[in-house]
Design an enzyme around this catalytic site. Structure first.
Site, mmCIF file in Angstrom:
data_model
loop_
_atom_site.group_PDB
_atom_site.id
_atom_site.type_symbol
_atom_site.label_atom_id
_atom_site.label_comp_id
_atom_site.label_asym_id
_atom_site.label_seq_id
_atom_site.Cartn_x
_atom_site.Cartn_y
_atom_site.Cartn_z
ATOM 1 N N GLY A 73 2.596 2.223 10.713
ATOM 2 C CA GLY A 73 3.386 3.338 10.793
ATOM 3 C C GLY A 73 3.968 3.633 11.805
ATOM 4 C CD GLU A 112 -3.190 5.091 6.879
ATOM 5 O OE1 GLU A 112 -3.185 5.234 5.546
ATOM 6 O OE2 GLU A 112 -2.076 5.045 7.468
ATOM 7 C CD GLU A 137 -3.499 -2.942 7.328
ATOM 8 O OE1 GLU A 137 -2.425 -2.755 6.955
ATOM 9 O OE2 GLU A 137 -4.333 -1.796 7.177
ATOM 10 C CG ASN A 175 -1.732 1.082 1.344
ATOM 11 O OD1 ASN A 175 -1.822 1.760 0.641
ATOM 12 N ND2 ASN A 175 -2.306 1.441 2.519
ATOM 13 C CG HIS A 202 -5.693 1.754 5.236
ATOM 14 N ND1 HIS A 202 -5.430 2.558 6.159
ATOM 15 C CD2 HIS A 202 -4.845 0.707 4.880
ATOM 16 C CE1 HIS A 202 -4.076 2.432 6.498
ATOM 17 N NE2 HIS A 202 -3.627 1.297 5.775
ATOM 18 C CE LYS A 251 0.052 3.433 4.969
ATOM 19 N NZ LYS A 251 -0.008 3.526 6.295
ATOM 20 C CB SER A 286 5.239 -1.891 11.997
ATOM 21 O OG SER A 286 4.787 -0.532 12.348
HETATM 22 C C1 PEP Z 1 -0.818 -0.017 5.915
HETATM 23 O O1 PEP Z 1 -0.682 1.190 5.560
HETATM 24 O O2 PEP Z 1 -1.768 -0.779 5.677
HETATM 25 C C2 PEP Z 1 0.347 -0.328 6.799
HETATM 26 C C3 PEP Z 1 0.240 -1.527 7.399
HETATM 27 O O3 PEP Z 1 1.333 0.664 6.889
HETATM 28 P P1 PEP Z 1 2.856 0.099 7.905
HETATM 29 O O4 PEP Z 1 3.236 -1.073 6.918
HETATM 30 O O5 PEP Z 1 3.608 1.355 7.258
HETATM 31 O O6 PEP Z 1 2.656 -0.074 9.211
#
Ligand code: PEP
Length: 252
Positions: A173, A97, A167, A9, A95, A11, A213
């Site tokens: 992040g 976000e 997630e 992803n 997601h 983003k 992460s």
């Molecule tokens: C994500 O945006 O779905 C995500 C898991 O980000 P990150 O790997 O940076 O934590």
């Protein structure tokens, strides 16, 4: 046995040139490897270009969002049919976000799920709890609510065109990933609950990614958990070397 699925992803990152280079490096690094499913999800403006970059390779293309209508007066939005038109096979829906920053409800996410499936896209549906919810022992209740709402009226057959991404919001992040045991416990709960909603056989076949992460140094242990079938990767998907190392961890 479920095939591992690693999706990147991107983003709201990259520009057209570095996105193309990133996609080209992923394509080159993956070669003809098909023991793992791989997708990249660039920002909307670059989808058509990245579609060209991954064309003829096993790397699939996904979008990060969609609006649950085919066409019409929805300024600034992008329909699932448009995503299919530019070469997408997947779309990320729900997601955290989008849930947090854009206040998307489970009902709205459910409408996106149905619209995307109807257009022929495969859906990567994200769910996950916040840190406060985990600390308050509400993880399962939150996942239950998100699953019940976002999967409303989804049949076992439709679930075959879906992927779930667990997630935990506190891991996205932050550099703090869920422990393999925390991920396994959540994934087992999700599979059980999806089984109640859509049928046990469909739930058993469902790919459930972990996201939050994921990095080259923690991917192998997370992916070795029995119910962790892949990873949705944010930050580490922006470096081809790191993303490919995560993909490699998913090959067995
Ligand atoms: C994500 O945006 O779905 C995500 C898991 O980000 P990150 O790997 O940076 O934590």
């Amino acid at each position: 046995m479920r095939k591992k699925f690693i999706a990147g992803n991107w983003k709201m990152n990259t520009r057209s040139i570095d996105g193309e280079l990133l996609a080209a490096s992923v394509v080159k690094g993956l070669g003809a490897e098909t023991r793992v499913t791989v997708a990249v999800c660039p920002p909307f403006p670059f989808l058509a270009r990245i579609a060209q970059a991954v064309k003829g390779s096993p790397v699939a293309l996904g979008a990060q969002n969609c609006y649950p209508k085919d066409d019409g007066a929805f300024t600034g939005e992008v329909s699932p049919a448009m995503l299919v038109d530019v070469g997408c096979q997947y779309v990320i829906v729900g997601h955290s976000e989008r849930r947090q920053l854009f206040k998307e409800s489970d009902e709205f996410i459910n409408a996106k799920v149905h619209a995307a499936l109807k257009a022929g896209l495969k859906v990567i549906l994200c769910i996950g709890e916040t840190l406060d919810e985990r600390k308050g022992n509400k993880t399962e209740a939150v996942l239950d609510t998100q699953l019940t709402g976002s999967l409303a009226k989804v049949t076992a057959e439709q679930l075959g065109n879906m992927v779930l991404a667990y997630e935990p919001v506190w891991a996205i992040g932050t550099g703090v990933n869920a422990t393999p045991q925390q991920a396994q416990d959540a994934h087992a709960f999700v599979r059980k609950r999806v089984g109640q909603l859509c049928g046990a056989a469909a739930a058993e076949a469902l790919v459930i990614q972990y996201g939050g992460s994921v990095k080259p140094d923690n991917a192998a242990t997370l992916l070795s958990q029995p119910d962790v079938d892949g990873a949705l990767v944010g930050g580490a998907s922006l470096k081809a070397e790191d993303f490919l190392a995560i993909v490699k961890a998913g090959i067995r």
